[in-house]
Structure formats: structure tokens, C-alpha cells
Design a protein around this motif. Structure first.
Motif, short mmCIF file in Angstrom:
data_model
loop_
_atom_site.label_atom_id
_atom_site.label_comp_id
_atom_site.label_asym_id
_atom_site.label_seq_id
_atom_site.Cartn_x
_atom_site.Cartn_y
_atom_site.Cartn_z
N LEU A 11 26.63 33.02 52.18
CA LEU A 11 25.41 32.37 51.75
C LEU A 11 25.56 30.87 52.00
O LEU A 11 26.51 30.26 51.51
CB LEU A 11 25.18 32.65 50.27
CG LEU A 11 23.85 32.31 49.67
CD1 LEU A 11 22.72 33.04 50.38
CD2 LEU A 11 23.85 32.65 48.20
N CYS A 12 24.65 30.30 52.80
CA CYS A 12 24.75 28.90 53.20
C CYS A 12 23.45 28.15 52.95
O CYS A 12 22.36 28.70 53.12
CB CYS A 12 25.04 28.78 54.70
SG CYS A 12 26.57 29.53 55.24
N ALA A 13 23.58 26.87 52.58
CA ALA A 13 22.45 25.96 52.58
C ALA A 13 22.38 25.36 53.98
O ALA A 13 23.41 25.06 54.59
CB ALA A 13 22.63 24.87 51.53
N LEU B 184 21.94 33.40 55.60
CA LEU B 184 23.06 34.31 55.50
C LEU B 184 23.73 34.30 56.87
O LEU B 184 23.09 34.60 57.88
CB LEU B 184 22.59 35.71 55.12
CG LEU B 184 23.65 36.74 54.82
CD1 LEU B 184 24.50 36.30 53.63
CD2 LEU B 184 23.01 38.08 54.53
N MET B 185 25.01 33.92 56.91
CA MET B 185 25.71 33.76 58.18
C MET B 185 26.93 34.67 58.20
O MET B 185 27.68 34.75 57.21
CB MET B 185 26.14 32.30 58.32
CG MET B 185 26.75 31.96 59.65
SD MET B 185 26.88 30.17 59.93
CE MET B 185 27.94 29.63 58.62
N GLU B 186 27.13 35.36 59.31
CA GLU B 186 28.32 36.20 59.48
C GLU B 186 29.48 35.30 59.90
O GLU B 186 29.38 34.52 60.84
CB GLU B 186 28.06 37.26 60.54
CG GLU B 186 29.22 38.21 60.72
CD GLU B 186 28.93 39.28 61.76
OE1 GLU B 186 29.48 40.38 61.62
OE2 GLU B 186 28.13 39.03 62.69
N CYS B 187 30.59 35.41 59.17
CA CYS B 187 31.78 34.59 59.43
C CYS B 187 33.02 35.48 59.36
O CYS B 187 32.94 36.64 58.96
CB CYS B 187 31.93 33.50 58.36
SG CYS B 187 30.58 32.33 58.29
N LEU B 188 34.16 34.92 59.73
CA LEU B 188 35.45 35.57 59.51
C LEU B 188 36.17 34.85 58.40
O LEU B 188 36.19 33.62 58.35
CB LEU B 188 36.31 35.53 60.78
CG LEU B 188 35.89 36.43 61.92
CD1 LEU B 188 36.88 36.30 63.08
CD2 LEU B 188 35.80 37.88 61.49
N ASP B 189 36.76 35.62 57.49
CA ASP B 189 37.58 35.05 56.42
C ASP B 189 38.77 34.34 57.06
O ASP B 189 39.49 34.93 57.88
CB ASP B 189 38.04 36.18 55.49
CG ASP B 189 38.76 35.67 54.27
OD1 ASP B 189 39.84 35.06 54.42
OD2 ASP B 189 38.25 35.89 53.16
N ALA B 190 38.99 33.08 56.70
CA ALA B 190 40.06 32.28 57.31
C ALA B 190 41.44 32.81 56.98
O ALA B 190 42.39 32.58 57.74
CB ALA B 190 39.94 30.83 56.85
N VAL B 191 41.59 33.54 55.88
CA VAL B 191 42.90 34.05 55.48
C VAL B 191 43.14 35.47 55.98
O VAL B 191 44.16 35.78 56.58
CB VAL B 191 43.05 34.00 53.94
CG1 VAL B 191 44.35 34.64 53.49
CG2 VAL B 191 42.96 32.56 53.44
N THR B 192 42.14 36.34 55.77
CA THR B 192 42.34 37.77 56.09
C THR B 192 41.80 38.17 57.45
O THR B 192 42.15 39.22 57.97
CB THR B 192 41.66 38.66 55.04
OG1 THR B 192 40.24 38.48 55.14
CG2 THR B 192 42.14 38.33 53.63
#
Length: 89
Positions: free
Chosen positions: A40-42, A25-33
Motif C-alpha cells: 500500500l503506497c501513497a 497498490l504496488m507489487e514488490c519483492l520483500d527485500a529480506v525474503t
């Protein structure tokens, strides 16, 4: 309504990653908002030994029961409407 092959393939990849302990589980920023998303990542390895995170989707904000409408068991192409709503297209 049939689940498309690409979605089924991605789901099976997620299952394998989970079984092998290669799910993150990785914290990211939404590219649009620009909003924070928990994705959820493999987890894999590149040829040079670096980790590769392959995103599959983000966790629903708030109550996931409010975010999605399930398939309608009485209509193979429809979805269950929220009470008081017109059925979705």
C-alpha cells in the motif's frame, strides 16, 4: 497501549492520500525474503514531475485474522491470545 506518534502520523497521511485519490497498490519483492508483496503506497510527485511511491505496509498473506492478535480489552498492555496459546509477551 498508546499508538506511537509516528504511526498515527503515517495513518493520517494514508487517510489524506486515500481521500485525494493518491493511494496505490504496488507489487514488490520483500527485500529480506524475496517474496512477492502487495504494498500500500501513497502517490506523490517529485519536483521533476516523476511519481514518488511512498510505501506504508503490505497486505497480509492468507487470512489476516490468523496473522494478528488484537489488543486485550482487559489488559491495556496485553494482547488477546489465540485459543490454546499462552498470552504473548
Amino acid at each position: 497501549m498508546a499508538i506511537p506518534d509516528h504511526a498515527r502520523t503515517n495513518f493520517n497521511t494514508l487517510l489524506r492520500a486515500a481521500e485525494d485519490g493518491n493511494l496505490a497498490l504496488m507489487e514488490c519483492l520483500d527485500a529480506v525474503t524475496g517474496e512477492r508483496r502487495y504494498v500500500l503506497c501513497a502517490v506523490g510527485r517529485a519536483d521533476d514531475g516523476d511519481y514518488v511511491m511512498t510505501p506504508f505496509g503490505h497486505l497480509a498473506d492468507g487470512n489476516p485474522y490468523d496473522a494478528y492478535l488484537p489488543p486485550n480489552p482487559d489488559d491495556a498492555n496485553g494482547f488477546v491470545a489465540q485459543s490454546g496459546d499462552d498470552p504473548p509477551p
